[in-house]
Motif scaffolding. Structure first.
Motif, PDB file in Angstrom:
ATOM      1  N   GLU A  67       0.883  -1.159   0.000  1.00 55.52           N
ATOM      2  CA  GLU A  67       0.000   0.000   0.000  1.00 55.52           C
ATOM      3  C   GLU A  67       0.921   1.209   0.000  1.00 55.52           C
ATOM      4  O   GLU A  67       1.591   1.490   0.990  1.00 55.52           O
ATOM      5  CB  GLU A  67      -0.870  -0.037   1.257  1.00 55.52           C
ATOM      6  N   ASP A 113      -2.032  -1.129  -3.542  1.00 57.94           N
ATOM      7  CA  ASP A 113      -3.028  -0.142  -3.129  1.00 57.94           C
ATOM      8  C   ASP A 113      -2.365   1.228  -3.177  1.00 57.94           C
ATOM      9  O   ASP A 113      -1.147   1.341  -3.036  1.00 57.94           O
ATOM     10  CB  ASP A 113      -3.513  -0.402  -1.703  1.00 57.94           C
ATOM     11  N   HIS A 294      -6.754  -1.550  -4.347  1.00 59.01           N
ATOM     12  CA  HIS A 294      -7.589  -0.589  -3.638  1.00 59.01           C
ATOM     13  C   HIS A 294      -7.048   0.825  -3.780  1.00 59.01           C
ATOM     14  O   HIS A 294      -5.833   1.045  -3.719  1.00 59.01           O
ATOM     15  CB  HIS A 294      -7.615  -0.880  -2.132  1.00 59.01           C
ATOM     16  N   TRP A 296      -7.250   4.054  -1.257  1.00 61.91           N
ATOM     17  CA  TRP A 296      -7.248   3.876   0.210  1.00 61.91           C
ATOM     18  C   TRP A 296      -7.157   5.206   0.932  1.00 61.91           C
ATOM     19  O   TRP A 296      -6.494   6.143   0.474  1.00 61.91           O
ATOM     20  CB  TRP A 296      -6.057   3.002   0.596  1.00 61.91           C
ATOM     21  N   HIS A 391     -12.432   0.575  -3.290  1.00 66.76           N
ATOM     22  CA  HIS A 391     -11.977   1.530  -2.282  1.00 66.76           C
ATOM     23  C   HIS A 391     -11.908   0.865  -0.918  1.00 66.76           C
ATOM     24  O   HIS A 391     -12.784   0.098  -0.535  1.00 66.76           O
ATOM     25  CB  HIS A 391     -12.916   2.735  -2.214  1.00 66.76           C
ATOM     26  N   SER A 392     -10.833   1.182  -0.212  1.00 64.30           N
ATOM     27  CA  SER A 392     -10.657   0.708   1.154  1.00 64.30           C
ATOM     28  C   SER A 392     -10.475   1.922   2.053  1.00 64.30           C
ATOM     29  O   SER A 392      -9.845   2.906   1.657  1.00 64.30           O
ATOM     30  CB  SER A 392      -9.434  -0.221   1.251  1.00 64.30           C
ATOM     31  N   GLU A 414     -11.636  -1.340   6.656  1.00 65.90           N
ATOM     32  CA  GLU A 414     -10.375  -1.595   7.347  1.00 65.90           C
ATOM     33  C   GLU A 414     -10.429  -1.015   8.753  1.00 65.90           C
ATOM     34  O   GLU A 414     -11.012   0.043   8.989  1.00 65.90           O
ATOM     35  CB  GLU A 414      -9.214  -0.974   6.563  1.00 65.90           C
TER      36      GLU A 414
END
Length: 1001
Positions: A67, A113, A294, A296, A391-392, A414
């Motif tokens: 990420e 991500d 994702h 994020w 989307h996270s 999350e």
């Protein structure tokens, strides 16, 4: 009755177990099941070759991806800031960084991500005061004596308020204020809360909306004479002018990022417009489709005197049915502040001193705010899906809203281990995800304020297993830092958070090359925990608005029987997924067998109707202490009253009322509600309260994850599976899958015994098929029964005495004693002495090079295994230790070699452990129970053994705490090093070899 077996999860040597493929890919899960690392880089001036090398290092240890987070010193500026016109977030150079990261992930078959903004992702570069940026509500006030006339200009807004200091950017006080409304209220009384804050009680009947009386910013109004004092409130909307990242005033992009409106889609559209205009060209879009997973955003660390959005009053009137203007002064309360921190102003206005902040007006405000937040999140999710990703977000939990209602708004909800510190708190988060079909719930895991370079791998794995037990099934590890050099920074290199937080995983850590064992263990667990659908036995009703991270239930009483649970809010119950079929709630999802309502007072009209529907459909409902009978907010009390009265009637035999939770298990028994995993017995008896299970089901099999949070224990368990289900053990440390050959089968399911050490986990699968002959009970000297070659059973026995097996066909198998000689013993001895060589990681002589020099220290023979910290000469050493020894596997004249099994136990694992015997590397060791069957690696006679362990970098940093620097400054909390003992590392043993009898039957 449970069989008297002891199912030890020994890692088997290759060739012992019959080949079994219960779950495809379990031995080496694919990338989507592998843990990812949050990757911090300072700004877009980074060296692209080092970025690519860092990503390659992730692939080498078995991570699934990263990420990528443009850190920019947590948004606070710092070294290199003067060049952010070239290297700031959103610049062409930044886009080039994205391209390099995406291309490298594609090359090494990883996923990526990306943060939607600099730092935590709360904003993007845009001209200040642009619509779509965050706004807040403020007030100005003036007092009027009862019967007197206020005539003049409205009081201006009080722009100085109690901002949260430290880790968030302060607001910048510029721009105009927009008048939202004017109200007045009569004062009843005042009370002091503490030395600085006061509460003033207003008379609800006196509240007035004076907005229509205002002309050109002036008010003429005569206060009623029913109170001695009235207060006139002028309510203003202002931009928060909070940056999420500083910049320089060269141009709009270089000027940094501004926090967007998180309570409407206008804020999300500013974000997506910036990305579409500046970053998402055809190349980036194609790469995102290839390797992106994702977009994020981090936990929402945004400030406001009162969270607001420009059309809030219109939204409120439309949704709640009345104008909130005259009630707005009541909303400036600690309950509507960031994380419930403190009231924005030193004086708070309430209608009553008790339960202030929980009035129907506060609830209506938070309901409306929640709807705006969901609109913001859903808009980002739709945009992400249009890019071929999703989307996270760490949704909502710092905000004054119902987190459980908000979780389903994103595809990738999350949480984080820093805030979600207990399994029960995680269960409050994951329930709504499971009900809404969000199969993957991630956690930012491993952020601990204990000083950088201090987190051991067993501690990290402990955080993993706690999260798994809480229903979280994707680890996003906090984190990996850029591996290149950084201005005015000493060894050990770039250290975000100024040494305050763990952890900075990278090849700079001695443990890095040993992390692959942990990555494989985690991936295998995540594969199982993402397979099929999560099942829970009980749903607990929970309304908490604003939601706070706090434990709601200890739940040891229900766990002692095997019950699992999670939480649902009234919003969740009102969704279309919350339906009852065959007396089960959400049968195609979590399949809750009962709903428990414990000391809850509020419920929405829609949820109250659902409770009636559930009762009529036969769902067992247990009410502890009374039903919730007050509507949430100001509307729907008549509906709630009618539905709750109906539910409280005596004609629902499936609805039971009890006074306290001590009666819950008995009532569940009376209602014939049984857990999927029943704990029939445990030794010690109290151990069952610390056993956590999670059940997953798909069309092919059922899978059960088990975690023992408490002391070592043996559990007698019954799994509610059909008669055609065959149990198998899935070893997450080695990837091996083996049929379980010692169990009992009853009408209620499959029963077996399981021994788990503290913090140990197990995976058991139940696959359809006809069971081969198995053992239903045996004598206590049988320690393990394997599925052996040619359909036979391989039985391990820990003494020369006779053993007895009872087979599933009711036949008895007698294994005779080894010999008639009374002095015969199976070998059991400690290996040693050990020769120790340390590779000490220290700074190089060149202060501009932040990599480690590795100096070899020959410590020689060790008469006793002790941690390095026990020796003054090496207590400050961090690095890698190599222990070597030899041992003799004796020739047993009374037992052929092929009828023995050689087991080695390595004692406590302090950080990492790898083993070679006679030059061959052994399988990964379960760090909670470091015992391996090494039969296929040893020979009769002399054998060599080498054990390699690694440490954290903490001791070496502690020894230099007064000289290590991050852009010229030492650790932010130096006492995390100076006031902390040296960490214990090394092989501490005892390392013990045991030879068991191995009999094929």
């Amino acid at each position: 009755m449970a069989p008297k077996s002891l199912l030890r999860l020994l890692a088997l040597a290759p060739g012992i177990a019959t080949a079994l493929q219960t779950l495809n890919g379990f031995d080496s899960p694919s990338k989507e099941y592998r843990a990812k690392f949050r990757y911090w880089f300072h700004d877009a001036s980074l060296d692209h070759e080092i970025l690519a090398e860092d990503i390659r290092a992730l692939q080498q240890i078995g991570a699934g991806g990263l990420e990528i987070v443009p850190f920019y010193n947590y948004g606070f500026g710092g070294p290199g800031q003067e060049r952010w016109d070239e290297f700031g977030f959103g610049t062409p150079a930044f886009k080039d960084v994205l391209v390099t990261a995406l291309e490298t992930c594609k090359e090494y078959n990883l996923v990526m991500d990306f943060a939607i903004g600099a730092s935590q992702g709360q904003g993007v570069p845009v001209e200040p005061l642009t619509p779509g940026l965050a706004v807040q509500l403020m007030y100005g006030k003036a007092t009027v004596r009862g019967g007197a006339t206020f005539e003049g200009a409205l009081p201006g807004p009080i722009i100085d308020w109690n901002e949260v200091p430290g880790f968030m950017q302060p607001q910048e006080k510029f721009g105009d204020s927009r008048l939202v409304g004017v109200s007045a209220a009569g004062v009843k009384s005042g009370a002091g809360l503490n030395n600085t804050q006061r509460e003033i009680v207003l008379d609800e009947a006196s509240l007035l909306d004076l907005t229509e009386s205002v002309a050109e910013g002036r008010l003429v109004w005569t206060a009623p004479s029913d109170h001695e004092e009235y207060i006139v409130f002028a309510l203003y909307e202002r931009f928060t002018n909070q940056r999420s990242c500083k910049g320089i005033p060269a141009d709009t992009i270089a000027n940094g990022s501004w926090v967007t409106d998180h309570f409407s889609s206008a804020g999300s559209k500013l974000v997506t417009k910036f990305w579409n205009d500046h970053l998402l060209d055809g190349q980036v879009r194609d790469l995102l489709k290839a390797v992106g997973q994702h977009s994020w955003e981090d936990s929402m660390e945004i400030q406001a005197s009162l969270y607001w959005t420009p059309d809030f009053i219109e939204r409120f009137k439309s949704a709640r049915g009345y104008d909130p203007t005259k009630y707005l002064p009541l909303l400036f309360h600690s309950s509507t502040a960031f994380h419930g921190n403190m009231a924005p102003y030193d004086v708070t206005y309430v209608l009553e001193l008790e339960n202030a902040g929980q009035s129907k007006y506060h609830q209506d405000y938070r309901l409306t705010l929640n709807e705006g937040l969901m609109e913001y999140l859903q808009s980002l999710d739709e945009w992400a899906l249009s890019l071929g990703v999703s989307h996270s977000a760490q949704v909502a939990y710092n905000m004054p809203v119902d987190v459980l209602a908000t979780v389903p708004s994103v595809s990738g909800p999350e949480l984080e281990s820093l805030g979600f510190t207990d399994i029960d708190i995680m269960l409050q988060f994951v329930g709504s995800a499971h009900l809404s079909g969000r199969n993957v719930v991630s956690t930012e895991v491993g952020a601990v304020p204990s000083g950088a370079y201090s987190l051991t791998l067993p501690s990290l794995v402990y955080l993993f297993t706690e999260a798994f037990a809480g229903g979280v099934n994707m680890m996003l590890i906090h984190g990996m830092s850029y591996g290149g050099e950084f201005p005015n920074t000493t060894w050990p290199g770039y250290t975000p958070f100024q040494y305050r937080f763990t952890e900075l995983w990278s090849p700079r850590q001695p443990a890095w090359d040993f992390m692959s064992d942990i990555m494989e263990y985690t991936a295998r667990n995540q594969l199982v925990l993402q397979t099929g659908v999560a099942k829970r036995d009980l749903a607990f009703y929970l309304f908490q608005d604003p939601w706070m991270t706090s434990i709601k239930k200890e739940a040891g009483d229900i766990r002692s029987r095997g019950f699992t649970y999670e939480y649902l809010s009234p919003f969740n119950l009102a969704t279309e997924n919350a339906t009852v079929s065959d007396s089960v709630l959400a049968s195609s999802g979590p399949a809750y067998k009962a709903l428990v309502i414990e000391n809850q007072f509020h419920i929405s009209p829609d949820a109250s109707q659902k409770l009636v529907d559930f009762a009529e459909a036969g769902l067992p409902i247990v009410v502890i202490g009374g039903l919730p009978n007050t509507t949430i907010g100001s509307s729907g009390q008549d509906v709630v009253s009618e539905n709750i009265a109906s539910l409280g009637s005596s004609h629902y035999t499936n609805v039971r009322f009890i006074e306290n939770e001590d009666e819950l298990v008995q009532v569940l028994d009376d209602l014939h509600v049984t857990p999927r995993v029943s704990v029939e017995a445990s030794e010690p008896a109290a151990a069952a309260a610390d056993l956590y299970t999670l059940w997953r089901s798909d069309a092919n099999a059922d899978y059960v994850f088990l975690y023992n949070k408490g002391s070592p224990a043996t559990f007698g368990l019954t799994f509610a599976v059909g008669k055609d289900s065959v149990p198998a053990s899935l070893n997450a440390w080695t990837g091996e899958q083996e049929l379980i050959m010692a169990f009992n089968r009853y009408e209620s399911g499959v029963n077996l015994n399981l021994t788990l050490q503290q913090h140990q986990t197990a995976l058991i699968a139940f696959i359809p098929g006809e069971a081969r002959p198995y053992v239903t009970s045996h004598t206590v000297n049988v320690v393990k029964i394997h599925d052996g070659p040619d359909g036979r059973l391989s039985v391990l026995i820990n003494e020369p005495k006779a053993a007895k097996l009872i087979h599933s066909d009711k036949t008895t198998e007698l294994i005779p004693e080894l010999t008639q000689k009374p002095d015969v013993r199976l070998p059991n001895f400690e290996i040693g002495p050990w020769n120790l060589t340390l590779e000490s990681w220290v700074p190089v002589d060149d202060p501009s090079d932040t990599h480690s020099a590795k100096k070899t220290l020959h410590l020689g023979p060790q008469a006793q295994l002790r941690p390095w910290s026990d020796f003054p000469a090496i207590q400050n050493v961090s690095g890698v230790g190599t222990y070597s020894a030899s041992f003799i596997v004796p020739t047993l004249c009374y037992l052929p070699y092929d009828q023995t099994a050689t087991i080695i136990n390595f004692g406590q694992v302090l950080n990492t452990l790898r083993v070679w015997i006679n030059g061959q590397q052994l399988p990964a060791v379960d760090i909670t129970d470091a015992e391996l069957d090494v039969s296929n690696y040893v020979v009769q006679g002399e054998n060599s053994i080498e054990v390699v362990v690694s440490s954290t970098l903490f001791n070496a940093v502690k020894a230099r705490a007064d000289s290590v620097k991050m852009f010229g400054t030492g650790p932010l909390d130096i006492e995390l090093y100076t006031n902390t003992d040296w960490q214990p590392h090394g092989l501490v043993g005892p390392v013990r070899l045991t030879i068991l009898r191995k009999v094929l039957v």
